[in-house]
Motif scaffolding. Sequence first.
Motif, PDB file in Angstrom:
ATOM      1  N   VAL A  47      20.528 -82.344 -10.165  1.00  0.00           N
ATOM      2  CA  VAL A  47      20.217 -81.019 -10.694  1.00  0.00           C
ATOM      3  C   VAL A  47      18.713 -80.822 -10.890  1.00  0.00           C
ATOM      4  N   ALA A  48      18.219 -79.679 -10.454  1.00  0.00           N
ATOM      5  CA  ALA A  48      16.830 -79.310 -10.726  1.00  0.00           C
ATOM      6  C   ALA A  48      16.791 -77.850 -11.174  1.00  0.00           C
ATOM      7  N   MET A  49      15.765 -77.531 -11.957  1.00  0.00           N
ATOM      8  CA  MET A  49      15.571 -76.162 -12.423  1.00  0.00           C
ATOM      9  C   MET A  49      14.268 -75.651 -11.821  1.00  0.00           C
ATOM     10  N   ALA A  50      14.241 -74.374 -11.461  1.00  0.00           N
ATOM     11  CA  ALA A  50      12.995 -73.760 -11.006  1.00  0.00           C
ATOM     12  C   ALA A  50      12.729 -72.515 -11.841  1.00  0.00           C
ATOM     13  N   TYR A  51      11.474 -72.311 -12.177  1.00  0.00           N
ATOM     14  CA  TYR A  51      11.088 -71.149 -12.971  1.00  0.00           C
ATOM     15  C   TYR A  51      10.025 -70.376 -12.213  1.00  0.00           C
ATOM     16  N   ILE A  52      10.359 -69.123 -11.874  1.00  0.00           N
ATOM     17  CA  ILE A  52       9.413 -68.280 -11.152  1.00  0.00           C
ATOM     18  C   ILE A  52       9.375 -66.896 -11.791  1.00  0.00           C
ATOM     19  N   ASP A  53       8.389 -66.104 -11.381  1.00  0.00           N
ATOM     20  CA  ASP A  53       8.190 -64.752 -11.931  1.00  0.00           C
ATOM     21  C   ASP A  53       8.211 -64.813 -13.470  1.00  0.00           C
ATOM     22  N   ASP A  54       8.844 -63.818 -14.115  1.00  0.00           N
ATOM     23  CA  ASP A  54       8.874 -63.821 -15.583  1.00  0.00           C
ATOM     24  C   ASP A  54       9.680 -64.993 -16.139  1.00  0.00           C
ATOM     25  N   GLY A  55      10.420 -65.682 -15.277  1.00  0.00           N
ATOM     26  CA  GLY A  55      11.177 -66.856 -15.706  1.00  0.00           C
ATOM     27  C   GLY A  55      10.295 -67.912 -16.359  1.00  0.00           C
ATOM     28  N   VAL A  56       9.012 -67.955 -16.001  1.00  0.00           N
ATOM     29  CA  VAL A  56       8.131 -68.976 -16.598  1.00  0.00           C
ATOM     30  C   VAL A  56       8.023 -68.790 -18.113  1.00  0.00           C
ATOM     31  N   PHE A  57       8.225 -67.568 -18.585  1.00  0.00           N
ATOM     32  CA  PHE A  57       8.166 -67.323 -20.031  1.00  0.00           C
ATOM     33  C   PHE A  57       9.288 -68.063 -20.783  1.00  0.00           C
ATOM     34  N   GLN A  58      10.357 -68.428 -20.060  1.00  0.00           N
ATOM     35  CA  GLN A  58      11.463 -69.135 -20.726  1.00  0.00           C
ATOM     36  C   GLN A  58      10.996 -70.444 -21.345  1.00  0.00           C
ATOM     37  N   LEU A  59       9.971 -71.051 -20.736  1.00  0.00           N
ATOM     38  CA  LEU A  59       9.518 -72.366 -21.204  1.00  0.00           C
ATOM     39  C   LEU A  59       8.352 -72.264 -22.187  1.00  0.00           C
ATOM     40  N   LYS A  60       7.991 -71.047 -22.559  1.00  0.00           N
ATOM     41  CA  LYS A  60       6.860 -70.815 -23.463  1.00  0.00           C
ATOM     42  C   LYS A  60       7.124 -71.466 -24.823  1.00  0.00           C
ATOM     43  N   THR A  61       6.067 -72.045 -25.400  1.00  0.00           N
ATOM     44  CA  THR A  61       6.164 -72.600 -26.760  1.00  0.00           C
ATOM     45  C   THR A  61       6.276 -71.457 -27.769  1.00  0.00           C
ATOM     46  N   ASP A  62       6.687 -71.796 -28.967  1.00  0.00           N
ATOM     47  CA  ASP A  62       6.629 -70.886 -30.121  1.00  0.00           C
ATOM     48  C   ASP A  62       7.328 -69.552 -29.896  1.00  0.00           C
ATOM     49  N   VAL A  85      19.056 -83.616 -16.588  1.00  0.00           N
ATOM     50  CA  VAL A  85      18.170 -82.797 -15.779  1.00  0.00           C
ATOM     51  C   VAL A  85      16.780 -83.412 -15.903  1.00  0.00           C
ATOM     52  N   LYS A  86      16.227 -83.825 -14.798  1.00  0.00           N
ATOM     53  CA  LYS A  86      14.940 -84.523 -14.849  1.00  0.00           C
ATOM     54  C   LYS A  86      13.838 -83.780 -14.117  1.00  0.00           C
ATOM     55  N   LYS A  87      14.253 -82.779 -13.346  1.00  0.00           N
ATOM     56  CA  LYS A  87      13.261 -82.083 -12.523  1.00  0.00           C
ATOM     57  C   LYS A  87      13.195 -80.611 -12.887  1.00  0.00           C
ATOM     58  N   ILE A  88      12.045 -80.199 -13.370  1.00  0.00           N
ATOM     59  CA  ILE A  88      11.800 -78.782 -13.620  1.00  0.00           C
ATOM     60  C   ILE A  88      10.587 -78.375 -12.801  1.00  0.00           C
ATOM     61  N   TYR A  89      10.771 -77.387 -11.937  1.00  0.00           N
ATOM     62  CA  TYR A  89       9.662 -76.903 -11.121  1.00  0.00           C
ATOM     63  C   TYR A  89       9.217 -75.540 -11.643  1.00  0.00           C
ATOM     64  N   VAL A  90       7.933 -75.421 -11.955  1.00  0.00           N
ATOM     65  CA  VAL A  90       7.378 -74.155 -12.403  1.00  0.00           C
ATOM     66  C   VAL A  90       6.393 -73.680 -11.345  1.00  0.00           C
ATOM     67  N   GLU A  91       6.578 -72.447 -10.886  1.00  0.00           N
ATOM     68  CA  GLU A  91       5.708 -71.952  -9.832  1.00  0.00           C
ATOM     69  C   GLU A  91       4.327 -71.627 -10.398  1.00  0.00           C
ATOM     70  N   ARG A  92       3.333 -72.280  -9.829  1.00  0.00           N
ATOM     71  CA  ARG A  92       1.957 -72.173 -10.318  1.00  0.00           C
ATOM     72  C   ARG A  92       1.455 -70.724 -10.281  1.00  0.00           C
ATOM     73  N   GLU A  93       1.741 -70.028  -9.189  1.00  0.00           N
ATOM     74  CA  GLU A  93       1.245 -68.654  -9.047  1.00  0.00           C
ATOM     75  C   GLU A  93       1.808 -67.738 -10.143  1.00  0.00           C
ATOM     76  N   SER A  94       3.094 -67.946 -10.460  1.00  0.00           N
ATOM     77  CA  SER A  94       3.723 -67.103 -11.495  1.00  0.00           C
ATOM     78  C   SER A  94       3.056 -67.331 -12.852  1.00  0.00           C
ATOM     79  N   LEU A  95       2.754 -68.605 -13.138  1.00  0.00           N
ATOM     80  CA  LEU A  95       2.063 -68.920 -14.399  1.00  0.00           C
ATOM     81  C   LEU A  95       0.706 -68.237 -14.442  1.00  0.00           C
TER      82      LEU A  95
END
Lengths: 144, 130
Positions: A47-62, A85-95
């Motif tokens: 299993v891997a997770m990917a976060y793109i577009d506004d999805g990157v906000f899901q991992l935001k602190t606080d 789950v050991k792999k989380i991919y965050v798209e650099r451009e979206s960040l």
Amino acid sequence: MSDQEASQTSGVIKKFLYVNRRAPHGSNYAQEGLEVALIGAAFEQDVAMAYIDDGVFQLKTDQDTSEIGTKNFSPTYRALGDYDVKKIYVERESLEKRGLTQDDLMPLVYEDEDDDWEEKPMINLVTAAELQDIIEQSDVVLNF
Amino acid sequence: MKFSVVVNEGPYTHQASDSAYYFTRAVLSQGHEVMRVFFYHDGVNNGTRLTTPPQDDRNITNRWSDLGKEHNLDLVVCVAAAQRRGIVDEDEQKRNSKDTNNIADGFRISGLGQLIEAGIQSDRLVAFGD
């Protein structure tokens, strides 16, 4: 989900990729997407997770939902490592488009059973092109 | 080939359920197998028998029920998503002490594991929704 159900699929290991595209609040796709990843752990898939577009906000602190009256489920992301789950991919451009850096994201870790349970970071920043390859190499892609 | 279908949006607001229905029908008519249709997110709202559209419009829920009966389809509504949105079968009615149930013919309520299992066992898992 029962053990019996899980055992019926034993032997087959597919690459599951959960692609999270939406902000954590404003709709419940993020929350229900996370629930799929957690339930899926019982099936012992890759299993891997990917976060793109506004999805990157899901991992935001606080994150704080107290003023919108919805459940703040963001602490659950810290449990992903316990669910294999050991792999989380965050798209650099979206960040970058959103003025965020990796320091704005929760420091998610998993314990590596092959390395004396050492805590290792789960989040990998990848480019859109790299993520394209990751999606292509996955067997089952679910979009939330 | 063995397919499974995921429906992530409710009826009428989005075209997703219509598209999923036509896709499922097409897959079956080409002689393929549909292992399961899994309803998640607002997609669970496709499974209420109380759906009552105007007479000159399609009844999306009945259409799924009829296709299910014709092809012995496994139409599964996610329990966690269903509980949030008030989709209830007899078991859930008892478990949660509700005064009624509303699951449509041919649908059943089960867990998210059914989605993962469909992903593992099917050659293709095709999702419809926003």
